[in-house]
Structures are given as C-alpha cells and as structure tokens.
Write an enzyme that holds these catalytic residues in place. Structure first.
Site, PDB file in Angstrom:
ATOM      1  N   SER A  57       0.842  -1.195   0.000  1.00  0.00           N
ATOM      2  CA  SER A  57       0.000   0.000   0.000  1.00  0.00           C
ATOM      3  C   SER A  57       0.875   1.241   0.000  1.00  0.00           C
ATOM      4  O   SER A  57       2.100   1.169   0.167  1.00  0.00           O
ATOM      5  CB  SER A  57      -0.931   0.025   1.226  1.00  0.00           C
ATOM      6  OG  SER A  57      -0.174   0.110   2.425  1.00  0.00           O
ATOM      7  N   ILE A  59       3.167   4.447  -0.340  1.00  0.00           N
ATOM      8  CA  ILE A  59       4.379   4.763  -1.086  1.00  0.00           C
ATOM      9  C   ILE A  59       5.001   3.508  -1.668  1.00  0.00           C
ATOM     10  O   ILE A  59       5.460   3.503  -2.818  1.00  0.00           O
ATOM     11  CB  ILE A  59       5.385   5.498  -0.169  1.00  0.00           C
ATOM     12  CG1 ILE A  59       4.882   6.922   0.127  1.00  0.00           C
ATOM     13  CG2 ILE A  59       6.769   5.556  -0.805  1.00  0.00           C
ATOM     14  CD1 ILE A  59       5.730   7.690   1.114  1.00  0.00           C
ATOM     15  N   SER A 187      11.192  10.255   7.341  1.00  0.00           N
ATOM     16  CA  SER A 187      10.105  11.221   7.441  1.00  0.00           C
ATOM     17  C   SER A 187      10.696  12.573   7.809  1.00  0.00           C
ATOM     18  O   SER A 187      11.777  12.650   8.413  1.00  0.00           O
ATOM     19  CB  SER A 187       9.100  10.786   8.516  1.00  0.00           C
ATOM     20  OG  SER A 187       8.159  11.823   8.783  1.00  0.00           O
ATOM     21  N   TYR A 200       6.705   8.050  17.192  1.00  0.00           N
ATOM     22  CA  TYR A 200       7.030   7.962  15.756  1.00  0.00           C
ATOM     23  C   TYR A 200       8.257   8.816  15.451  1.00  0.00           C
ATOM     24  O   TYR A 200       9.179   8.361  14.766  1.00  0.00           O
ATOM     25  CB  TYR A 200       5.831   8.433  14.942  1.00  0.00           C
ATOM     26  CG  TYR A 200       6.041   8.425  13.450  1.00  0.00           C
ATOM     27  CD1 TYR A 200       6.104   7.218  12.744  1.00  0.00           C
ATOM     28  CD2 TYR A 200       6.140   9.613  12.735  1.00  0.00           C
ATOM     29  CE1 TYR A 200       6.278   7.211  11.373  1.00  0.00           C
ATOM     30  CE2 TYR A 200       6.309   9.612  11.362  1.00  0.00           C
ATOM     31  CZ  TYR A 200       6.378   8.406  10.682  1.00  0.00           C
ATOM     32  OH  TYR A 200       6.555   8.412   9.312  1.00  0.00           O
ATOM     33  N   LYS A 204      11.951   7.537  13.964  1.00  0.00           N
ATOM     34  CA  LYS A 204      12.497   8.069  12.722  1.00  0.00           C
ATOM     35  C   LYS A 204      13.819   8.804  12.953  1.00  0.00           C
ATOM     36  O   LYS A 204      14.714   8.770  12.105  1.00  0.00           O
ATOM     37  CB  LYS A 204      11.474   8.994  12.057  1.00  0.00           C
ATOM     38  CG  LYS A 204      10.236   8.263  11.549  1.00  0.00           C
ATOM     39  CD  LYS A 204      10.594   7.235  10.482  1.00  0.00           C
ATOM     40  CE  LYS A 204       9.372   6.594   9.855  1.00  0.00           C
ATOM     41  NZ  LYS A 204       9.703   5.648   8.775  1.00  0.00           N
TER      42      LYS A 204
END
Length: 336
Positions: A57, A59, A187, A200, A204
């Site tokens: 799904s 990217i 990100s 998150y 990252k």
C-alpha cells in the site's frame, strides 16, 4: 556598468530565482537541482533487482508501479500476501515485466528471525540485490500521558529495529559485490518534532542517525550508497493505520488529505534521488519544507514556531478535527 556591479546583479538574480524555486518547490534544493540537471531514473535503474518492503500500500505500492515501468526485477514484501499479489498483477498489467520478474515475498519486519531466510530467498531467485528500499513502518497519533509503553515498543520494533535487522542481512551481500543502494523511507518527523507523534518521531530520528552513521562506515565502499528519504505529508493511509493509545487501537480514518502531496509525485522524486545517489532528501510542499529548513538550521526559532503550532494541533486532535490540515488553509490545494 562595471563588472563588479554586473556580477552583483547576476548573483542577486540567481538568489531570487533560487528563492522562487524554493517557495514553489516540493523538495530540497539539491533534489530539485537533480530533477532539473541530474541523471534520469530511466537511464540509471533499468535491469536492477529492487527489494521493496511495505509494498502492499501507499508509497511502497506506488514505488512498485513506477519501478515496474523502468524494467527492474521486483521483490515485493509486506505482511499481507493477498495485497502483494494484487500489486504484482497491476505491475504486470502496466509494464513489460513477466511473472518471473516479480517475487512476492511475505515478510513481517518485526520477526527478525525470518530476515536471513528471506534474504537468501531473494538471492536464490535473482542472484543479487541491487537496491533495498526500507519502506515498512507505522505512525502514531496520541498524547504521551495517555499512551501505553507497548505502543512505543512496537514503533521501535517495526520502524527501527526491523529495518536495521533486514539491512544487516542484505549488507554483507552488497559489501561482497562492493556495490548496491540502501534507501530508507524516513520522514520529515525524523528531523523536526511535533506533539501527538513523539514515539514515531523518536523511531524516525533513530533511523536517520543509524543510516547516516552507517554511511560513514561504508566510506571504503564508494559503490554502496546509503540514502535517507524524508517525505512530509503524502496522500496515503498512514494516518488511518496509525497507532493510538494502545497497540490494538488505530485512528481508523484518513482525515483531510487535500493539503498532502500526491503519492505519485513523492515516488517520482524518490526515483530521482535513487538515480542520483543523493544521501538525504526532503520531499514536501510548503510550509512543511520551510519548517524543516528551520529545524535544521535555526532550531531555536523552530522550537518556538512548533510550540505555537503544536497547541493548535493538539486542540484539533482533542476536538476530533484533522490534526494538521486546519491551520494550513492558506497553502491547501488539491494535488493530482
């Protein structure tokens, strides 16, 4: 007119052009230059073996479609085998690839004991791995005070440790061949900080530092490139699938996506980065791109601005409004 004055005017004109390109752009200046004057993916990426995680799904799925049109051999990995088969069928429909050119390889990134076996399966099928795209990951939307520690553990296990584990399995093969590309979809939140996503952000940040450090260890292997790809908001289902206060609870809806970049455009810029061996790229529309530059070069100002915007973000979240889009109405537009 003196030469000195002429040179000064030319410099000012160049600066004005660059500023205009930046304000209208959707990537950092190095990436935009590569798009304009750099190598084309259509020249550089054909006939390669590319392993994409998170290919079912978002990217990863779009990346599979665009890579298939370039004539690469694909390895598609994610947990949902039925979705991977769907992506494979679509790749075959839109490209000249044959069934033997695409390997569907189900993989749970958190099951690190399976990564060595998966790597051997790819090498047995195609004989080499030219490009590894670490794309699997999950996001988070919840306040720290309300969030179970298990949520943070899952974010680290999937986004960070799982990615590191798979990379370590592929790396010896690339070192033996003295060539290869490792791209990690990070990100902009691996550079800046925002409320509601601190677990998150932490995962990252860890990824970004790990792969930047890995690049220094591979300095004696110039044929191996390590790239951090840092997108901003993209039109995917990442928000819908985000964790909340518990590992069993998800956001469940995508919110307003009209202010986000089209997935196809994000992936095209990723391919340009891949073709030009860029070490780190930032992909986003304004104002997110500008805020990222502030975080990188003016962190004190960035902290102040993010504190102001963060209050609005948390207020939106508590009111059930999309956490991001409502205070970017000026920049809001539909992207094809």
């Amino acid at each position: 007119m003196s030469w000195a004055l002429l040179l000064a005017l030319c410099a000012l004109l160049l600066l004005a052009v660059q500023l205009l390109r930046f304000l209208r752009g959707d990537g950092d200046l190095t990436l935009l230059w590569a798009e304009w004057r750099g190598r084309r993916p259509e020249w550089e990426l054909t006939d390669m073996v590319v392993w994409v995680t998170g290919a079912s799904s978002g990217i990863g799925e779009e990346l599979a479609y665009q890579l298939s049109k370039l004539g690469v051999s694909l390895v598609l990995s994610a947990r949902r085998e039925n979705e991977l088969e769907r992506v494979k069928r679509r790749c075959l429909e839109i490209s000249n690839l044959k069934g033997k050119d695409i390997l569907v390889l189900p993989l749970d990134l958190t099951d690190t004991s399976s990564h060595e076996v998966a790597t051997k399966a790819v090498l047995q099928e195609f004989g080499r791995i030219d490009i590894l795209v670490n794309n699997s990951g999950i996001a988070q939307r919840s306040l720290c005070a309300d969030t179970s520690l298990d949520v943070y553990k899952k974010l680290i296990d999937l986004n960070y440790l799982g990615t590191v584990s798979l990379t370590k399995c592929v790396l010896p093969h690339m070192i033996e061949r003295k060539q290869g590309k490792i791209l990690t979809v990070n990100s902009l939140l691996g550079i800046m900080c925002l409320p509601l996503s601190i677990g998150y952000c932490a995962s990252k940040y860890a990824l970004r530092v790990f792969f930047n450090s890995l690049r220094t260890e591979l300095a004696t292997y110039p044929g191996i490139t390590v790239s951090n790809i840092c997108p901003g908001p993209v039109q995917t289902n990442i928000v819908k699938n985000s964790l909340t206060e518990e590992v069993t609870k998800y956001v469940g809806n995508d919110g307003d996506q009209s202010h986000k970049m089209a997935t196809s455009r994000c992936v095209r810029l990723m391919l340009i980065s891949m073709a030009n061996d860029l070490q780190e790229v930032w992909i986003s529309h304004q104002p997110f791109l500008l805020v990222t530059y502030l975080w990188q070069y003016m962190p004190t100002l960035a902290f102040w601005i993010s504190g102001k915007l963060g209050k609005k973000r948390m207020k939106n979240f508590k009111s059930g409004v999309d956490a991001d889009s409502s205070y970017f109405k000026f920049f809001k537009k539909k992207h094809d």
